[in-house]
Write an enzyme that holds these catalytic residues in place. Sequence first.
Site, short mmCIF file in Angstrom:
data_model
loop_
_atom_site.label_atom_id
_atom_site.label_comp_id
_atom_site.label_asym_id
_atom_site.label_seq_id
_atom_site.Cartn_x
_atom_site.Cartn_y
_atom_site.Cartn_z
N LYS A 183 0.84 -1.20 0.00
CA LYS A 183 0.00 0.00 0.00
C LYS A 183 0.87 1.25 0.00
O LYS A 183 1.52 1.57 0.99
CB LYS A 183 -0.92 0.05 1.21
CG LYS A 183 -1.95 1.18 1.03
CD LYS A 183 -2.55 1.69 2.30
CE LYS A 183 -1.85 2.83 2.95
NZ LYS A 183 -1.85 4.09 2.21
N CYS A 291 13.42 10.15 7.33
CA CYS A 291 13.36 9.66 8.70
C CYS A 291 14.71 9.72 9.40
O CYS A 291 14.79 9.93 10.59
CB CYS A 291 12.80 8.24 8.73
SG CYS A 291 13.57 7.18 7.52
N GLU A 388 10.07 14.98 15.78
CA GLU A 388 10.41 14.93 14.36
C GLU A 388 9.59 15.99 13.62
O GLU A 388 8.36 15.94 13.62
CB GLU A 388 10.06 13.53 13.83
CG GLU A 388 10.57 13.28 12.45
CD GLU A 388 10.30 11.84 11.99
OE1 GLU A 388 9.20 11.35 12.23
OE2 GLU A 388 11.21 11.25 11.39
P1 NDP Z 1 1.83 7.80 8.49
O1 NDP Z 1 2.55 6.95 9.44
O2 NDP Z 1 0.41 8.17 8.80
O3 NDP Z 1 1.81 7.14 7.04
C1 NDP Z 1 2.63 6.08 6.61
C2 NDP Z 1 1.82 5.05 5.84
O4 NDP Z 1 0.91 4.37 6.71
C3 NDP Z 1 0.95 5.64 4.74
O5 NDP Z 1 0.86 4.72 3.68
C4 NDP Z 1 -0.37 5.78 5.44
O6 NDP Z 1 -1.44 5.89 4.57
C5 NDP Z 1 -0.42 4.51 6.24
N1 NDP Z 1 -1.30 4.56 7.41
C6 NDP Z 1 -1.79 5.65 8.07
N2 NDP Z 1 -2.53 5.26 9.13
C7 NDP Z 1 -2.50 3.91 9.14
C8 NDP Z 1 -3.06 2.92 10.01
N3 NDP Z 1 -3.78 3.26 11.07
N4 NDP Z 1 -2.83 1.61 9.74
C9 NDP Z 1 -2.08 1.25 8.68
N5 NDP Z 1 -1.52 2.14 7.83
C10 NDP Z 1 -1.73 3.46 8.06
O7 NDP Z 1 2.65 9.11 8.26
P2 NDP Z 1 2.09 10.53 7.80
O8 NDP Z 1 2.10 10.56 6.35
O9 NDP Z 1 0.80 10.87 8.46
O10 NDP Z 1 3.20 11.49 8.41
C11 NDP Z 1 3.11 11.91 9.77
C12 NDP Z 1 4.47 12.05 10.38
O11 NDP Z 1 5.09 10.78 10.38
C13 NDP Z 1 5.41 12.95 9.62
O12 NDP Z 1 5.28 14.27 9.96
C14 NDP Z 1 6.73 12.37 10.02
O13 NDP Z 1 7.13 12.94 11.24
C15 NDP Z 1 6.46 10.90 10.21
N6 NDP Z 1 6.85 10.08 9.04
C16 NDP Z 1 7.94 9.31 9.15
C17 NDP Z 1 8.35 8.57 8.07
C18 NDP Z 1 9.55 7.70 8.12
O14 NDP Z 1 10.11 7.38 7.09
N7 NDP Z 1 9.96 7.25 9.28
C19 NDP Z 1 7.66 8.61 6.79
C20 NDP Z 1 6.46 9.41 6.80
C21 NDP Z 1 6.10 10.12 7.89
P3 NDP Z 1 -1.89 7.36 4.10
O15 NDP Z 1 -0.71 8.03 3.57
O16 NDP Z 1 -2.84 7.12 3.05
O17 NDP Z 1 -2.47 7.99 5.30
#
Ligand code: NDP
Length: 477
Positions: A183, A291, A388
Amino acid sequence: MPTWDYSPAPESRELAKLRTSYGMFIDGRFTAGTGATFKTINPADEEVLAEVCEAGEADVDRAVVAARTAQETVWGPMPAAERGKYLFRIARIVAERSRELAVLESLDNGKPIRESRDVDLPLVAAHFFYYAGWADKLGYAGFGHNPQPLGVAGQIIPWNFPLMMAAWKLAPALATGNTCVLKPAETTPLTALVLAEICQQAGLPPGVVNVLPGAAATGRALASHPGIDKVAFTGSTEVGKEIARSAAGTDKRLTLELGGKAANIVFDDAPLDQAVEGIVNGIFFNQGHVCCAGSRLLVQESVADELLGRLKHRLATLRLGDPLDKNTDIGAINSAEQLARIHALVDVGDAEGAQRWSPPCELPAQGFWFPPTLFTGVSQAHRIAREEIFGPVLAVLTFRTPDEAVEKANNTPYGLSAGVWTDKGSRILWMAQRLRAGVVWANTFNKFDPASPFGGFKESGFGREGGRHGLAAYLDC
Ligand code: NDP
């Protein structure tokens, strides 16, 4: 300000071969699915790029069943050398179509074409090539003479490196004989869907790779689906914890690659101009949506003023603007939500008394933008030093002794990466032994290689991706 202006050098968006709509990829075919559709936009100008089908629970079910059938009847029993050939083929097609994919990635994500073309795409192809090589050598990887796949992997990836994260998830899973349901993030589904098309082009048997665009509900349905054997997640710590809770009490395997608040530590004997480049690469690469970004600069007090002077001078030369322009250094913030999150934390930095600085920088009127920013006068208790931000914002702290540097660097709930800048090899080793971080870069930052394992400690998650270690995450060992 830049010392001179460059003429625009835009890459042609026609190369992306954008379609008006994209379906989901289940059992070797693109289908409309049962859910609604959503729009994906270009964060640089808010233009709608395409309509994308959103996978509902019934689609998740279909994809998991297709993946299970493919694993048991085709992919699992297939001789490993044959599996490797498919991965080599995917790697070659990615390399052949890399210009198209780079432009598409920059359009959907907002990252500069210089980065998608020179960093993301080469690493995507390299990842498939690397794991293709492992497919028929698993018996020599140190996991027993005949290690077995887990079965079906549910893989959920974020928006910051959409195609690269897809490669990091798919390549080791496929090489080890697993099948996948992937996904992509809601804001960046397009390159994963073209990668699905590449799987078709490579003749990959139906069901081995399935791609389900959608939002959190799709991710939740996939992570909690009883038909999968493994969840691999990259994203926020908050969602990682939710997934860990849903997997608890089941026999699903889990790897989590979550957030970070890495210290980039500059000692007084470091080559300062090189360190400045490393700091810029550490926090302004990919708009800081990384990240493992070096979001906390720890600089030894005796060189702090000099380093900051040079850093500010360098930041004034960064070009922010059109992600498709080959001269652009800083592209667009990926979404309005992420921009709001950055603003909120930066406002907290102001309110808590840190001093904010950005070079003079004109932001485009349309789209989501944030200037390269640094905060001085930051203390360890400040939220901008602890949370972060996931944007182009650097928190600067100082230290006097190596012990103090270690203590401050480790004073975080995260533990994904760190950087050390010094002339002395012995000090690099001394620091690396003490830093609680999955990756420690020495006199460089944000360097990735498919042969090198990547992953975190503490709230940065567990499990490793990349290298021989990355195989273990998909083997029953
Ligand atoms: P999320 O953790 O929400 O998104 C990551 C993935 O998980 C996306 O594909 C998202 O779908 C999906 N997702 C969201 N909620 C769920 C759930 N309950 N169960 C399963 N899958 C889910 O990150 P965000 O995009 O909201 O970013 C928020 C913060 O997270 C950022 O500001 C940053 O600090 C951190 N982040 C860290 C990352 C890393 O590489 N460690 C990467 C991205 C974000 P969808 O996008 O459709 O919501």
